[in-house]
Design a protein around this motif. Sequence first.
Motif, PDB file in Angstrom:
ATOM      1  N   ALA A  52       5.225   1.051  14.914  1.00  0.00           N
ATOM      2  CA  ALA A  52       5.898   0.880  16.201  1.00  0.00           C
ATOM      3  C   ALA A  52       4.899   0.721  17.332  1.00  0.00           C
ATOM      4  N   TYR A  55       3.230  -2.642  16.944  1.00  0.00           N
ATOM      5  CA  TYR A  55       4.186  -3.703  17.267  1.00  0.00           C
ATOM      6  C   TYR A  55       4.417  -3.789  18.771  1.00  0.00           C
ATOM      7  N   ASP A  56       4.467  -2.619  19.416  1.00  0.00           N
ATOM      8  CA  ASP A  56       4.643  -2.565  20.866  1.00  0.00           C
ATOM      9  C   ASP A  56       3.518  -3.309  21.571  1.00  0.00           C
ATOM     10  N   ASN A  59       3.846  -7.239  20.921  1.00  0.00           N
ATOM     11  CA  ASN A  59       5.059  -7.935  21.345  1.00  0.00           C
ATOM     12  C   ASN A  59       5.468  -7.641  22.773  1.00  0.00           C
ATOM     13  N   PHE A  61       6.617  -5.018  24.717  1.00  0.00           N
ATOM     14  CA  PHE A  61       7.895  -4.422  25.080  1.00  0.00           C
ATOM     15  C   PHE A  61       7.917  -4.217  26.589  1.00  0.00           C
ATOM     16  N   SER A  66      13.955  -1.865  24.796  1.00  0.00           N
ATOM     17  CA  SER A  66      13.410  -2.700  23.723  1.00  0.00           C
ATOM     18  C   SER A  66      12.824  -1.838  22.618  1.00  0.00           C
ATOM     19  N   ARG A  69      15.663  -0.165  20.681  1.00  0.00           N
ATOM     20  CA  ARG A  69      16.329  -1.046  19.711  1.00  0.00           C
ATOM     21  C   ARG A  69      15.477  -1.231  18.472  1.00  0.00           C
ATOM     22  N   PHE A  70      14.165  -1.349  18.685  1.00  0.00           N
ATOM     23  CA  PHE A  70      13.272  -1.496  17.533  1.00  0.00           C
ATOM     24  C   PHE A  70      13.327  -0.266  16.630  1.00  0.00           C
ATOM     25  N   SER A  73      16.647   0.084  14.807  1.00  0.00           N
ATOM     26  CA  SER A  73      16.749  -0.857  13.689  1.00  0.00           C
ATOM     27  C   SER A  73      15.882  -0.408  12.517  1.00  0.00           C
ATOM     28  N   ASN A 120      22.805  -2.312  19.686  1.00  0.00           N
ATOM     29  CA  ASN A 120      21.725  -3.228  20.071  1.00  0.00           C
ATOM     30  C   ASN A 120      22.239  -4.476  20.782  1.00  0.00           C
ATOM     31  N   ASP A 220      13.605  -8.887  20.555  1.00  0.00           N
ATOM     32  CA  ASP A 220      14.622  -8.645  19.534  1.00  0.00           C
ATOM     33  C   ASP A 220      14.433  -9.569  18.338  1.00  0.00           C
ATOM     34  N   THR A 223      11.627  -8.233  16.341  1.00  0.00           N
ATOM     35  CA  THR A 223      12.025  -7.048  15.588  1.00  0.00           C
ATOM     36  C   THR A 223      12.757  -7.428  14.316  1.00  0.00           C
TER      37      THR A 223
END
Length: 550
Positions: A52, A55-56, A59, A61, A66, A69-70, A73, A120, A220, A223
């Motif tokens: 996470a 990824y943050d 991408n 966020f 956001s 939601r990630f 999910s 989401n 999104d 993700t």
Amino acid sequence: MLPLRFVRQSRHIGERIGTKTFHSTISNEKRATTNNFRKYVFRLAYTSLGIAVTYDAFNEFQTIGSANRFLRSLTIAVKNSFDYSYNLYGLSEESQGYDELLKEIHLRCANRILEGCMKNGGLYIKIGQGVSAINHILPKEYTNTLKKLENQCLERKPDEVKKLFLEDFGQLPEEVFSEFDYRPVAAASLAQVFKAKTKDGQSVAVKVQYIDLKKRFSGDFGTILFLCTLAKKVHKNFDFTWTLRELRTDLQQELDFVNEGKNAERCSNDLRHLDYIYVPKVLWQYTNSRILTAEWIDGYKITDIESIRNDKFFIKEIDQKLFNIFAEQIFNSGFVHADPHPGNVFVRKNAKGKPEIVLLDHGLYEHIPQKLRRSLCQFWEAIVLKDRNKMQKYAHELNVEDYEKLAEILLQRPMEFNKDASKALTDKDLSYLQDMAKKHFDIVLNTLRQMPKNMLFVVRNLNTVRAIARNHGDPLDRPKHMARYAQYCLYKHDRGIVSYFKWIIRRCQFEFHLFRSSMQFWFAQCYVKLFNREKSKEILTLITAGVEDI
């Protein structure tokens, strides 16, 4: 705080493994593996935390929403994967109670996905709607649960609608219109729909996009792509990543409501010769990229069988009109509605009291070039004529190597089974049908990967229309009806006197094969009923499901 909450949730999953509820349904051998599974969950939780954070960073966020939601999910993906892995550990399909246990897991996982999509919103709902249409492949626990996404979608506060109108029109909705009801009549995947009245008294439907949708699209989409990549590593046959990458541009175009309005007008123009189709007119003075205003339509969803019967319409007639509309788009005009789920297809009475189909939501379309349309028509004709050489030829023109698998995807029924009308289906035939049901998912993915990208939308359209027909009880032979339309469109593609006479000859041959197949099937039914009572129930169930030869 959010990553820490995710870790706590994951630890809670591990702690639940030791409860009586779990232990009451597992064997002694499975109890011995509990600690190993706990360690597995904890490792997965901390690994996910690292993912996470990484990824943050990559991408970008922009909001806590956001990240939320990630993590939501990812949590659902972990829970569902663990639910299947743990509860089915050491069991086989022959194990006692396996089918019942599997249905329970399907339902739990489907409900988690539904809840996640609802929270989401946006792309998650769009994908969930697509999944609900694959009711010939996925378990009914998934498709029936996710059907709720057709209309019961994410709703937002009225202040958001006011803010968007002020940004785009410089006025509040009640200032733009004489009347504006802030209670949404429908909440679609990308927007809410409100009823309003213009200052000249016309009732209209105002589609208002979620205000943050364009900002959250990249995050999104990333993700969903990321989770599909993870699923591919865990479940080797689950690979939708290439599909998502192919469809990204098309999904982004759906965020532009001006483009949707133009699609609606082109669709109406393409189908103007069909007097049973209607596309609501767009009011351009109240339309921009985030707000779409069209005339109000009083109707009901095409899956509302009770309302269809109350209007004294024949369901078979409704299906015939539906098949004609999309066959015209696929085989002739080439401008194909790619999202015809039941929430986008309404039925109403026209001025003459006859049934009229209303097409809504024109955001997602694909253009099929004439060369591909012609190959598709000829391939469909070759299926009916059982001309395997031509099937192979036209499948190659569609960039597909295995013509039989392509036929099975388009028809949604097996190609290979015993066709001898003098005897019932053999054990080998039945075994093939059962194997196809299990392997169809892989076949679809492998064959779709070979197709031109715009053909993906044709398959999506066919799947969605087939799901509607199945909801109606399949009163009309859809593959046969579509085949007739495809064969008819061959003449439209080859105008001229000589071409016309050639087409007449092929048409006669075509209809003869359809008649012969129907007679063979009728004799087979009679034989099953008279001489093979032991297997008749199973065989007729398969026949009713649509696996007979076309």
